[in-house]
Design a protein around this motif. Structure first.
Motif, short mmCIF file in Angstrom:
data_model
loop_
_atom_site.label_atom_id
_atom_site.label_comp_id
_atom_site.label_asym_id
_atom_site.label_seq_id
_atom_site.Cartn_x
_atom_site.Cartn_y
_atom_site.Cartn_z
N HIS A 45 6.44 -7.12 12.91
CA HIS A 45 7.74 -6.45 13.09
C HIS A 45 8.72 -7.00 12.06
O HIS A 45 9.60 -7.79 12.37
CB HIS A 45 8.26 -6.66 14.51
N GLU A 63 11.03 1.70 22.16
CA GLU A 63 12.42 1.44 21.76
C GLU A 63 13.23 2.70 22.02
O GLU A 63 12.79 3.80 21.71
CB GLU A 63 12.56 1.12 20.27
N GLY A 71 19.21 -3.34 10.91
CA GLY A 71 19.70 -2.57 9.76
C GLY A 71 20.90 -3.22 9.08
O GLY A 71 21.00 -3.22 7.85
N TYR A 130 23.09 -3.83 21.70
CA TYR A 130 22.21 -2.92 22.45
C TYR A 130 21.98 -3.40 23.88
O TYR A 130 21.46 -2.67 24.70
CB TYR A 130 20.85 -2.81 21.77
P1 P53 Z 1 19.53 -1.46 14.18
C1 P53 Z 1 15.96 3.59 11.72
C2 P53 Z 1 15.77 4.57 12.67
C3 P53 Z 1 15.30 4.21 13.91
C4 P53 Z 1 15.01 2.89 14.20
O1 P53 Z 1 18.26 -0.62 14.61
C5 P53 Z 1 15.16 1.90 13.25
C6 P53 Z 1 15.63 2.27 12.01
C7 P53 Z 1 15.82 1.25 10.97
O2 P53 Z 1 17.18 1.04 10.71
O3 P53 Z 1 14.80 0.58 13.45
C8 P53 Z 1 14.48 0.04 14.73
O4 P53 Z 1 19.28 -2.85 14.61
C9 P53 Z 1 13.77 -1.30 14.60
C10 P53 Z 1 14.49 -2.45 15.26
C11 P53 Z 1 15.97 -2.25 15.15
C12 P53 Z 1 16.32 -0.99 15.94
O5 P53 Z 1 15.61 0.14 15.48
O6 P53 Z 1 19.60 -1.28 12.71
O7 P53 Z 1 12.44 -1.27 15.10
O8 P53 Z 1 14.05 -3.68 14.70
O9 P53 Z 1 16.76 -3.33 15.56
C13 P53 Z 1 17.79 -0.66 15.92
O10 P53 Z 1 20.67 -0.84 14.90
#
Ligand code: P53
Length: 480
Positions: A132, A378, A435, A443
């Protein structure tokens, strides 16, 4: 309370990743990972990837939320919440600090023994991602990341070690997190986090990523085969990011544009689930003159190592159009079309479009396409939270987002007949955003007292969403 229609053994859980929670980046013999050289950004400001760890930079993942030292206390909260499953990853660089050693690091292995024991003793099933966004940094420095086929063997060796070690503790595994994030080959951050690749002059980015992605798919298939030998009870899945891209209008060209952009994402799960490189990709490689390196043995591995379930993340949807008057984002190598926002849905403060029905839609598409059980590993809502007097965090926006998504998820199961193993919403506890590297894009249902500058006591505080999710689990979704 009504019967939601979800199976009794449904895995209600929460999800995180090692680099976003553990901290302890130099403890227990851990090596530097690719997440350890990423600075903090914010909305519309990218994280920087530095050459090694630099003294005067701030790296939010180095401490994260200090789960490495506090996991026992956190697991007590997860137990109180009623979690039946907890998804996290193993930090590859705790097990193989450099990635290419002969022997694993015993201290790293012991940490996950203790963590998994603690979960199991509290009635929580670990669901484990093998990679990951945590590839050992040394594998970038010395081999150039997954552009190099040697990484297939390093990943297989690492996976074999942990699957043997935890064969009686972990049943659900996933190989590469959101392997299709790197799909269009243009986002340097995703090339780094998925594949430990920094583009070089002269690289055709798309071609480089197709090679790296295929190398990972081969590695994954080999790991699936090994898993069957190590413990036939194992369930091994892929992990895909599914952001459905709708046709913006019913203009036939918009429909085909949607097919084309979705195919770039489906490529990965098509190989994972069907064991073959799809014709639309083979044709594209030929038309573009891409020399992707693979042989008969690789193809046989793909065929023999198909996954048991489709793990995926779902946060948002988007739309594509060929209508000239619409303004939007360019799509690499597809000048006739652009990505546009959807006027029928709202968006988060980070411009992620909120579309619960899109989850039901995506579940239907994936189940019909692969006929394999799904696992939503997720789903969640990144938002600013405010700590109010009396240690209260009122987060009705998060409850609203999650309950609407769970409602659609239940519709997909109870009405559309989709087989679903579980639901592990993202960041059950606040963590470092992947990101942006922010702490304040939260979250969790459990608040962590820490800000974007790294200041705070790290104290854990239950949000309103904690009580709400506790009831969802207790009623098996019957209160939605
Ligand atoms: P953050 C894009 C679209 C959907 C999920 O993201 C994504 C991304 C990448 O930016 O990533 C996942 O923290 C990923 C996790 C991440 C989470 O989505 O940018 O598997 O590691 O934390 C949420 O808001």
């Amino acid at each position: 309370m009504t019967n939601s229609g979800l199976p009794e053994n449904f895995l209600w859980g929460g999800a995180v990743a090692a680099h976003q929670i553990e901290g302890g980046w130099q403890e227990g013999g851990k090596g530097v990972s690719i997440a350890d050289v990423m600075t903090a950004g914010r909305h519309q400001v990218s994280r920087k990837i530095t050459q090694g760890v630099q003294k005067d930079e701030y790296y939010p993942n180095h401490e994260a939320i200090d789960f490495y030292h506090r996991y026992k206390e956190d697991i007590q909260l997860f137990k109180e919440l009623g979690l039946k499953a907890f998804r996290t990853s193993i930090a590859w660089s705790r097990i193989f600090p450099k990635g290419d050693e002969e022997e694993p690091n015993e201290e790293g292995l012991r940490f996950y023994d203790d963590l998994f024991d603690e979960l199991l003793e509290n009635g929580i099933e670990p669901v484990i991602t093998l990679s990951h966004f945590e590839i050992p940094y040394h594998l970038y420095e010395t081999y150039g990341g997954f552009r190099n086929k040697k990484l297939i063997d390093f990943f297989v060796r690492y996976s074999e070690v942990v699957m043997k070690r935890y064969k009686n503790k972990v049943k659900y595994w996933m190989t590469f997190n959101e392997i299709n994030n790197q799909a269009d080959g243009q986002h340097d951050l995703h090339a780094w986090t998925n594949s430990a690749i920094i583009f070089e002059e002269g690289d055709n980015k798309e071609e480089v990523i197709y090679q790296a992605g295929l190398n990972e798919l081969i590695a994954s298939a080999k790991v699936v085969q090994l898993a069957r030998e190590i413990n036939p009870e194992f369930q091994v899945g892929c992990m895909m990011a599914y952001v459905p891209v709708y046709p913006y209008s019913c203009k036939p060209e918009d429909m085909m544009a949607s097919v084309k952009v979705m195919n770039r994402r489906f490529f990965y799960s098509d190989v994972h689930a069907r064991g073959e490189i799809p014709s639309y990709i083979l044709n594209e490689w030929e038309q573009k003159g891409y020399a992707i390196d693979f042989n008969c043995e690789d193809l046989a591995a793909l065929k023999a190592g198909t996954v048991d379930f489709i793990g995926f993340s779902y946060y948002m949807s988007t739309a594509v159009t060929t209508l000239e008057e619409k303004k939007g984002f360019d799509i690499p190598d597809f000048p006739e079309a652009k990505i546009v926002s959807n006027p029928y849905v709202s968006a988060s403060d980070w411009d992620w479009q909120i579309d619960p029905v899109g989850l039901r839609y995506m579940m239907n598409v994936l189940y019909q396409r692969y006929n394999l059980p799904l696992f939503i590993v997720e789903n969640g809502f990144g938002a600013y939270d405010k700590l109010e007097s009396g240690d209260k965090i009122h987060d009705p926006y998060r409850v609203d987002y999650l309950s609407k998504h769970i409602h659609e998820m239940i519709n997909a199961v109870a009405e559309d007949g989709v087989e679903l193993l579980g639901y592990t919403p993202w960041g059950v506890i606040d963590i470092v955003s992947f990101g942006t590297g922010e702490m304040e894009k939260r979250y969790g249902m459990i608040y962590v007292d820490k800000d974007n500058q790294g200041e705070g006591t790290l104290r854990r505080i239950k949000k309103d969403s904690f009580d709400w999710y506790q009831q969802v689990i207790a009623t098996n979704g019957g209160n939605i």
